[in-house]
Design a protein around this motif. Structure first.
Motif, PDB file in Angstrom:
ATOM      1  N   LYS A  97       0.793  -1.227   0.000  1.00 16.60           N
ATOM      2  CA  LYS A  97       0.000   0.000   0.000  1.00 16.60           C
ATOM      3  C   LYS A  97       0.827   1.280   0.000  1.00 16.60           C
ATOM      4  O   LYS A  97       0.288   2.356  -0.277  1.00 16.60           O
ATOM      5  CB  LYS A  97      -0.953   0.011   1.187  1.00 16.60           C
ATOM      6  CG  LYS A  97      -0.276   0.044   2.542  1.00 16.60           C
ATOM      7  CD  LYS A  97      -1.305   0.031   3.664  1.00 16.60           C
ATOM      8  CE  LYS A  97      -0.635   0.055   5.036  1.00 16.60           C
ATOM      9  NZ  LYS A  97      -1.640   0.019   6.124  1.00 16.60           N
TER      10      LYS A  97
ATOM     11  N   CYS B 261      -8.450 -13.780   1.610  1.00 11.23           N
ATOM     12  CA  CYS B 261      -7.596 -12.735   2.183  1.00 11.23           C
ATOM     13  C   CYS B 261      -6.533 -12.288   1.182  1.00 11.23           C
ATOM     14  O   CYS B 261      -5.970 -13.102   0.438  1.00 11.23           O
ATOM     15  CB  CYS B 261      -6.909 -13.257   3.442  1.00 11.23           C
ATOM     16  SG  CYS B 261      -5.979 -12.014   4.354  1.00 11.23           S
TER      17      CYS B 261
ATOM     18  N   THR C 145      -3.806  -5.044   1.328  1.00 11.44           N
ATOM     19  CA  THR C 145      -4.246  -3.708   0.947  1.00 11.44           C
ATOM     20  C   THR C 145      -3.292  -3.075  -0.068  1.00 11.44           C
ATOM     21  O   THR C 145      -2.078  -3.097   0.116  1.00 11.44           O
ATOM     22  CB  THR C 145      -4.313  -2.798   2.194  1.00 11.44           C
ATOM     23  OG1 THR C 145      -5.186  -3.386   3.154  1.00 11.44           O
ATOM     24  CG2 THR C 145      -4.827  -1.415   1.829  1.00 11.44           C
ATOM     25  N   GLY C 146      -3.862  -2.526  -1.144  1.00 12.35           N
ATOM     26  CA  GLY C 146      -3.053  -1.840  -2.151  1.00 12.35           C
ATOM     27  C   GLY C 146      -2.404  -2.745  -3.170  1.00 12.35           C
ATOM     28  O   GLY C 146      -1.643  -2.276  -4.021  1.00 12.35           O
ATOM     29  N   SER C 147      -2.703  -4.038  -3.126  1.00 11.80           N
ATOM     30  CA  SER C 147      -2.071  -4.988  -4.048  1.00 11.80           C
ATOM     31  C   SER C 147      -2.934  -5.217  -5.282  1.00 11.80           C
ATOM     32  O   SER C 147      -4.155  -5.072  -5.242  1.00 11.80           O
ATOM     33  CB  SER C 147      -1.814  -6.324  -3.350  1.00 11.80           C
ATOM     34  OG  SER C 147      -3.039  -6.974  -3.041  1.00 11.80           O
TER      35      SER C 147
ATOM     36  N   ALA D  90      -5.547  -8.070  -4.712  1.00 14.91           N
ATOM     37  CA  ALA D  90      -6.743  -7.654  -3.974  1.00 14.91           C
ATOM     38  C   ALA D  90      -7.768  -7.028  -4.904  1.00 14.91           C
ATOM     39  O   ALA D  90      -8.981  -7.257  -4.763  1.00 14.91           O
ATOM     40  CB  ALA D  90      -6.360  -6.674  -2.869  1.00 14.91           C
ATOM     41  N   GLU D  91      -7.298  -6.239  -5.859  1.00 17.25           N
ATOM     42  CA  GLU D  91      -8.203  -5.605  -6.813  1.00 17.25           C
ATOM     43  C   GLU D  91      -8.794  -6.636  -7.777  1.00 17.25           C
ATOM     44  O   GLU D  91      -9.981  -6.601  -8.102  1.00 17.25           O
ATOM     45  CB  GLU D  91      -7.473  -4.513  -7.587  1.00 17.25           C
ATOM     46  CG  GLU D  91      -7.159  -3.280  -6.765  1.00 17.25           C
ATOM     47  CD  GLU D  91      -8.407  -2.635  -6.187  1.00 17.25           C
ATOM     48  OE1 GLU D  91      -9.371  -2.405  -6.943  1.00 17.25           O
ATOM     49  OE2 GLU D  91      -8.431  -2.386  -4.964  1.00 17.25           O
TER      50      GLU D  91
ATOM     51  N   LYS E  53     -11.719  -8.996  -6.575  1.00 18.41           N
ATOM     52  CA  LYS E  53     -13.022  -8.363  -6.338  1.00 18.41           C
ATOM     53  C   LYS E  53     -14.055  -8.744  -7.392  1.00 18.41           C
ATOM     54  O   LYS E  53     -15.245  -8.823  -7.105  1.00 18.41           O
ATOM     55  CB  LYS E  53     -12.872  -6.834  -6.290  1.00 18.41           C
ATOM     56  CG  LYS E  53     -12.191  -6.319  -5.036  1.00 18.41           C
ATOM     57  CD  LYS E  53     -12.065  -4.798  -5.073  1.00 18.41           C
ATOM     58  CE  LYS E  53     -11.380  -4.267  -3.814  1.00 18.41           C
ATOM     59  NZ  LYS E  53     -11.231  -2.791  -3.849  1.00 18.41           N
TER      60      LYS E  53
ATOM     61  N   LEU F  47      -8.697  -7.876   4.174  1.00 15.65           N
ATOM     62  CA  LEU F  47      -7.439  -7.247   3.800  1.00 15.65           C
ATOM     63  C   LEU F  47      -6.554  -6.987   5.013  1.00 15.65           C
ATOM     64  O   LEU F  47      -7.025  -6.499   6.039  1.00 15.65           O
ATOM     65  CB  LEU F  47      -7.697  -5.925   3.075  1.00 15.65           C
ATOM     66  CG  LEU F  47      -8.447  -6.018   1.744  1.00 15.65           C
ATOM     67  CD1 LEU F  47      -8.736  -4.618   1.213  1.00 15.65           C
ATOM     68  CD2 LEU F  47      -7.655  -6.828   0.725  1.00 15.65           C
TER      69      LEU F  47
ATOM     70  N   ASP G 299      -2.153  -5.845   6.013  1.00 19.46           N
ATOM     71  CA  ASP G 299      -1.019  -5.112   5.440  1.00 19.46           C
ATOM     72  C   ASP G 299       0.112  -6.034   5.000  1.00 19.46           C
ATOM     73  O   ASP G 299       1.004  -5.618   4.257  1.00 19.46           O
ATOM     74  CB  ASP G 299      -0.490  -4.061   6.426  1.00 19.46           C
ATOM     75  CG  ASP G 299      -0.057  -4.673   7.759  1.00 19.46           C
ATOM     76  OD1 ASP G 299      -0.457  -5.812   8.064  1.00 19.46           O
ATOM     77  OD2 ASP G 299       0.681  -3.995   8.502  1.00 19.46           O
TER      78      ASP G 299
END
Length: 291
Positions: free
Chosen positions: A102, A166, A169-171, A174-175, A178, A190, A192
């Motif tokens: 992130k 899981c 965040t910011g990876s 992760a996007e 979705k 999420l 860190d």
């Protein structure tokens, strides 16, 4: 007699020069005087300073993880060392800065580090703030589950809305995930770091962890009795070196260094000594994107 004395002096001078040359070789040819760069470039500034800050991960086996020495180890770390050596800076003058997903763009833009090598997927959104050299490796997103789980076979398994996954965040992973979950708010957890995701999976708080295959293979290698991959890779993730957006000269220098590392074998040597031990395949070197 005078001729003999002159010859003796010349011989001593030649011997001294020879010893000096040998000493330079032993030092790995990394002194400030052994490299020359265009005035005003980042390369010149770093070479003159004889120190550099590198952002990397501290929690990713095979790429960037703190070892028993207390220093980060892995493929990203070794790639960074190759670049630093080409700058004429000794390895012991590298300061590795922990750089979670992130904050990667932030530490580049703010000048906290000089470059980032941290399983850093090249994409257009990130290019709005920073620039990339590379890629030097292409991974693919996958899913980590418990060894006895037969209910998750790929990203489509999350579409029923019953399973939690899981990521960090910011990876990029992760996007990407979705688009496969029914309810982002309840299914996507999420943290860190990926270590926390792994612990959540092992403890039963989530059903799966998703990130790049090579990172997950590192976790499996350390605990084969607990984890496995679920299905095949479902994305392509080209890893690059992050630098300041306006620094085209530094980007070109790193690209040249990466090409050289592939050609002289140091790229493969770095892989074999790190992530290659976990069963991931190196494949062919990706083509450098010199934009």
């Amino acid at each position: 007699m005078r001729i003999k004395r002159v010859a003796a002096v010349a011989a001593v001078a030649a011997l001294a020069l020879g010893l000096t040359a040998c000493g330079g070789d032993d030092d790995g040819d990394t002194g400030a005087g052994s490299k020359s760069f265009t005035a005003g470039t980042t390369m010149e500034k770093l070479n003159k300073a004889q120190k550099i800050k590198v952002g990397t991960k501290f929690d990713q086996p095979g790429f960037g993880q703190k070892g028993l020495s207390g220093k980060p180890e892995g493929f990203d770390v070794e790639i960074a060392k190759i670049i630093v050596k080409e700058l004429g800076i000794p390895e012991d003058k590298i300061e590795f800065v922990e750089t979670p997903s992130k904050v990667r763009e932030d530490v580049i833009v703010n000048g906290t580090v000089d470059l980032v090598a941290a399983t850093y997927t090249i994409n257009d959104k990130r290019k709005e703030r920073i620039a990339f050299a590379g890629p030097y490796y292409e991974a693919g997103q996958n899913i980590l589950v418990k060894k006895d789980d037969t209910t998750i076979t790929g990203p489509d398994s999350f579409k029923d809305g019953t399973k939690k996954v899981c990521s960090v965040t910011g990876s990029t992973p992760a996007e990407t995930i979705k688009q496969y979950v029914k309810d982002v708010g309840t299914q996507l957890v999420l943290f860190d770091t990926y270590d926390k995701c792994r612990d959540a999976l092992k403890g039963g708080q989530v059903n799966a962890v998703t990130t790049d295959n090579v990172i997950l293979l590192g976790y499996i290698a350390k605990d084969e009795a607990s984890f496995k991959l679920a299905g095949s890779n479902f994305t392509k993730e080209p890893y690059g070196i992050g630098v300041k957006k306006e620094d085209a000269d530094f980007r070109s220098f790193i690209n040249d260094t990466l090409d050289k590392a592939v050609a002289d074998g140091s790229w493969k040597k770095a892989w074999d000594a790190t992530a290659g031990k976990f069963g991931a395949e190196l494949g062919s070197a990706p083509t450098i994107n010199r934009y």
